[in-house]
Motif scaffolding. Structure first.
Motif, PDB file in Angstrom:
ATOM      1  N   GLU A 174      -5.799  62.586 -16.736  1.00 10.57           N
ATOM      2  CA  GLU A 174      -5.350  62.320 -15.366  1.00 10.57           C
ATOM      3  C   GLU A 174      -4.876  60.868 -15.264  1.00 10.57           C
ATOM      4  OE1 GLU A 174      -8.353  64.725 -12.556  1.00 10.57           O
ATOM      5  OE2 GLU A 174      -9.329  63.574 -14.141  1.00 10.57           O
TER       6      GLU A 174
ATOM      7  N   TYR B 203       2.753  57.752  -8.030  1.00  7.21           N
ATOM      8  CA  TYR B 203       2.574  59.073  -8.640  1.00  7.21           C
ATOM      9  C   TYR B 203       1.087  59.277  -8.857  1.00  7.21           C
ATOM     10  CZ  TYR B 203       3.148  63.195 -11.534  1.00  7.21           C
ATOM     11  OH  TYR B 203       3.092  64.487 -12.021  1.00  7.21           O
TER      12      TYR B 203
ATOM     13  N   ARG C   9       4.506  65.324  -6.508  1.00  4.73           N
ATOM     14  CA  ARG C   9       3.341  64.444  -6.614  1.00  4.73           C
ATOM     15  C   ARG C   9       3.727  62.968  -6.535  1.00  4.73           C
ATOM     16  NH1 ARG C   9       0.041  68.020 -11.159  1.00  4.73           N
ATOM     17  NH2 ARG C   9      -0.157  69.848  -9.814  1.00  4.73           N
TER      18      ARG C   9
ATOM     19  N   ASP D  57      -1.725  62.080 -10.253  1.00  2.79           N
ATOM     20  CA  ASP D  57      -2.009  63.337 -10.949  1.00  2.79           C
ATOM     21  C   ASP D  57      -3.511  63.497 -11.163  1.00  2.79           C
ATOM     22  OD1 ASP D  57      -0.972  65.675 -11.950  1.00  2.79           O
ATOM     23  OD2 ASP D  57      -0.791  64.950 -13.993  1.00  2.79           O
TER      24      ASP D  57
END
Length: 353
Positions: free
Chosen positions: A125, A51, A41, A53
């Motif tokens: 997140e 990154y 990721r 998420d």
């Protein structure tokens, strides 16, 4: 060299709550937060490592203890360390398996500090960025660069998942205003608006994606279909994807459905009224998310002190603007509503005067 997770946390002087399930840790003095990141990721964009998420199997990992601890640590990093945190790289045994299992070997990045760029405090997140120049490639290669040039192939899923639900809303507005795009008419599926109008889902997602990649999106940049980020994120924004031949049905609108409030109606005099069914719908959604009703302001749980019918004390309030102050029809989502006890509801209304 690769190490066990406990050893990686110890390298930074951080102490996890539980090495078996912790995804993050903090040093005793709070000077550094350490977060585990999945290698797949991470991607390179210019001179930055990104990154992402967000919107990736959130329902699978969001309830887990590791996420709760990580959210607390990311909030600490944001509030005390300018959003900066240290990194441990983990590699999934099987990218398709959910929930994921990591390989036993983990990798520290001695020189790399990532900086938090987005954090959803409801789900955990997040996104972060850091300089490519600080990546230690002794054990792991630098993550792949995103190619956005003329000959670019399909964009990585991690890039597509940077499209946020609010961007879908903005893309719909742009599309309805006649914004030009390079996407054709859909052949199999439509995006369904609350009004019953149908829009091309790939075009809507493409318009939203342009905000992320900094150029107009092309049909070749991504695929649209079930299990793909395009459909997943559109539905997260509250818009059902339906087959072109399927008839409209109210059940298409789930916990993110929209309703219209504030329409004027003559009942002896003109007054504002709430959309029918929106309050019970909010309560049902709230129970689905939390397991029970409670006041979001004072956190009282009426059913605990008042018994079976205590939930009747929880009322639904529009968190952004009172219905009486709305000018004409206004689209409201369940996220715009708040569950409050009767006392707090009245206090909030007084505060809005």
């Amino acid at each position: 060299m690769p190490q066990g997770l406990r050893e990686c946390f110890a390298y930074y002087g951080a102490i996890p709550a539980n090495p078996r399930w912790s995804w993050s840790a903090r040093t005793p003095d709070g000077s550094a937060v350490v977060v585990t990141l999945w290698e797949d990721r991470l991607f390179r964009q210019g001179d930055q490592l990104i990154y992402d998420d967000v919107a990736i199997d959130t329902k699978v990992w969001s309830p887990r203890l590791g996420n709760k601890e990580r959210l607390e640590n990311l909030q600490w990093a944001r509030d005390h360390n300018s959003g900066r945190f240290r990194v441990i790289i983990r590699i999934a045994k099987d990218l398709k398996q959910q929930p994921r299992n990591a390989r036993p070997e983990n990798y520290v990045q001695p020189n790399l500090w990532m900086t938090l760029t987005y954090l959803d405090e409801a789900t955990g997140e997040f996104r972060a960025a850091g300089p490519v120049s600080d990546w230690d490639s002794t054990e792991l290669e630098v993550p792949n660069t995103i190619q956005v040039g003329h000959k670019a192939q399909r964009l990585p899923a991690a890039v597509l998942r940077r499209v946020e639900p609010r961007m879908i809303e903005e893309a719909i507005d742009s599309f309805m205003a006649g914004m030009a795009h390079s996407f054709g008419q859909p052949t199999d599926y439509d995006l369904l608006l609350p009004s019953g109008e149908r829009l091309p889902p790939k075009a809507i997602f493409g318009i939203a994606l342009a905000t992320v990649i900094g150029r107009p999106a092309r049909p070749s940049d991504f695929t649209a279909g079930w299990g793909e980020p395009c459909f997943d994120i559109i539905e997260r924004a509250g818009y059902p994807i339906v087959p072109k031949e399927e008839e409209l049905h109210p059940s298409h609108y789930d916990d993110e459905r929209a309703a219209t409030e504030g329409s004027q109606k003559l009942v002896g005099h003109l007054q504002k009224e709430r959309a029918r069914g929106l309050a019970p719908m909010k309560k049902q959604w709230f129970v689905k998310q939390h397991g029970y009703l409670f006041c979001e302001r004072c956190e009282v749980i009426p059913s605990q002190s008042l018994g079976l019918f205590g939930d009747a004390c929880i009322e639904v309030h529009h968190r952004t603007v009172a219905v009486g102050k709305m000018s004409g029809p206004t689209r409201t989502r369940l996220a715009d509503l708040q569950c409050l006890c009767a006392n707090c509801h009245r206090i909030v209304h007084r505060e809005m005067l």
